[in-house]
Design a protein around this motif. Sequence first.
Motif, PDB file in Angstrom:
ATOM      1  N   VAL A   1      35.227  32.870  49.704  1.00 23.68           N
ATOM      2  CA  VAL A   1      34.400  31.807  49.128  1.00 23.68           C
ATOM      3  C   VAL A   1      34.282  30.625  50.087  1.00 23.68           C
ATOM      4  CG1 VAL A   1      34.396  30.024  47.342  1.00 23.68           C
ATOM      5  CG2 VAL A   1      34.674  32.420  46.707  1.00 23.68           C
ATOM      6  N   ILE A   2      35.414  30.163  50.633  1.00 24.08           N
ATOM      7  CA  ILE A   2      35.356  28.969  51.486  1.00 24.08           C
ATOM      8  C   ILE A   2      34.603  29.241  52.788  1.00 24.08           C
ATOM      9  CG2 ILE A   2      37.490  28.044  50.503  1.00 24.08           C
ATOM     10  CD1 ILE A   2      38.960  28.963  52.988  1.00 24.08           C
ATOM     11  N   VAL A   3      34.662  30.485  53.262  1.00 24.51           N
ATOM     12  CA  VAL A   3      33.920  30.835  54.477  1.00 24.51           C
ATOM     13  C   VAL A   3      32.454  31.099  54.144  1.00 24.51           C
ATOM     14  CG1 VAL A   3      33.690  32.552  56.314  1.00 24.51           C
ATOM     15  CG2 VAL A   3      35.946  31.713  55.680  1.00 24.51           C
ATOM     16  N   GLY A   4      32.198  31.842  53.059  1.00 25.17           N
ATOM     17  CA  GLY A   4      30.830  32.177  52.704  1.00 25.17           C
ATOM     18  C   GLY A   4      29.988  30.989  52.291  1.00 25.17           C
ATOM     19  N   THR A   5      30.624  29.967  51.716  1.00 20.13           N
ATOM     20  CA  THR A   5      29.885  28.747  51.355  1.00 20.13           C
ATOM     21  C   THR A   5      29.795  27.767  52.520  1.00 20.13           C
ATOM     22  OG1 THR A   5      31.940  27.769  50.496  1.00 20.13           O
ATOM     23  CG2 THR A   5      30.512  28.932  48.921  1.00 20.13           C
ATOM     24  N   ALA A   6      30.344  28.140  53.668  1.00 18.31           N
ATOM     25  CA  ALA A   6      30.293  27.333  54.902  1.00 18.31           C
ATOM     26  C   ALA A   6      31.044  26.024  54.772  1.00 18.31           C
ATOM     27  CB  ALA A   6      28.837  27.069  55.312  1.00 18.31           C
ATOM     28  N   ASN A   7      32.082  26.013  53.934  1.00 19.78           N
ATOM     29  CA  ASN A   7      32.919  24.821  53.820  1.00 19.78           C
ATOM     30  C   ASN A   7      34.104  24.842  54.778  1.00 19.78           C
ATOM     31  OD1 ASN A   7      31.919  23.019  51.586  1.00 19.78           O
ATOM     32  ND2 ASN A   7      31.971  24.956  50.472  1.00 19.78           N
TER      33      ASN A   7
END
Length: 288
Positions: free
Chosen positions: A210-216
Amino acid sequence: MYARSEPADREPDSSARPPLVRELLLVVGLFVIYKFGRQAANGHVEEAYRNAGHVWNFERAAHLPGEGAVQGVLLHSETLIHSANTYYAVVHFPATLLFLAWLYWRRPRHYVWSRRILAALTGAALALHLLFPLAPPRMLAAAGLVDTGQVYGPTVYGAIPATDSMANQFAAMPSLHFGWALMVAVGLIVATRSRWRWLWLLHPLVTLLVIVGTANHYWLDSIVVSALLAVAFAALRLRRTEPVQGQLPWPPTTTGPTVAARAALPVSRTPEPSVSPAYAATSSGGRS
């Protein structure tokens, strides 16, 4: 052979449970320090973008997979990307608080250990936020990623990062989203004995995607926080207790009684041979 392979379940040791009011004040105080600490690290915009370029180049030199590969999968479905944004915004704090609350009530000794680990990890992360401000990949033009929170929602960040009064958007390194999720999984695996407890690792795995896929966050943000967590584990070890012996359903079948069983048996003495009075008198007279 018939002994239980796991310690017998028992009621939590209430003597190991710290006072509730003190713990509530402590957790709230740590949360306030966390929020103010992140705000104190705000404002280093140019340095944060410069560090972002360094991190991006380092990841490519190290042949780490591009963050865009994960985001590309999420963007195939608007429902999927919306769910990822919701997971990022909603699960982080409640999951950690529920984890601590359950440990406090059911596993007090593990609660104290986990709280110390989380406090040490968060303190180290705040120090790194101050020393190494970092813009997330969604702000880096070279990454070419979408700010999924702003485009699809929901988001916890303001539209203008430099003026965001609610959160420091330049504190990507390390990722406490992933660090706390990993601690929740490890803490529950250590504190429980179910054969399904390893499924708790799905929480940090989903959080990572999630944190990588949302570019956060970058991949490197998760690698660094994992290293910090490993150091915290090595420095703050969980105190061992004596294992609880399982009760045998019946006495063990052995070739002879155990030491404890022997001690419990009445002592049998061999009776001395009886001597008739006539024989005793004869023997006495012969000796005189």
